[in-house]
Scaffold this motif. Structure first.
Motif: not given
Length: 112
Positions: A19, A21, A24-25, A28-29, A34
């Protein structure tokens, strides 16, 4: 900053991603939006990260690590870089069991 990361999932499996970022990722996960793989294996924890200057470098390592065995991924996570080459060696193939071509019976001509 481009980053390759490995997540350890609740079932003990690993997810490898890249990624631009990481924070942020990870969010999400962890929130279930994610990848489908991690969505079914929550919670996840960050086990490894490596930052790069360029995204193509991160993507290249991501694809490489995705093809690695569990043992090799664990060596990377543990920082045991000296072990990586030994884990990269492919097992030797058994010798062929069929006789060499010149020792085989000749093929019969085609029937017309």
């Amino acid at each position: 900053m481009p980053t390759v990361y490995i997540l350890e999932c609740a079932d003990g499996s690993y997810y490898v991603g890249s990624t631009r970022d990481l924070e942020r990722r990870l969010a999400e996960h962890r929130s279930g939006v994610g990848a489908a793989y991690t969505r079914r294996r929550l919670p996840v924890r960050l086990a490894f990260r490596q930052d790069f200057d360029r995204i193509d470098e991160a993507y290249r390592l991501e694809k490489q690590v995705q093809g690695w065995s569990r043992r090799k991924r664990e060596a990377l996570i543990a920082g045991d870089y000296a072990l990586l080459p030994a884990l990269a060696r492919k097992p030797r193939l058994a010798p062929p069991t069929s006789p060499p071509v010149e020792e085989r019976a000749p093929l019969s001509p085609p029937v017309e």
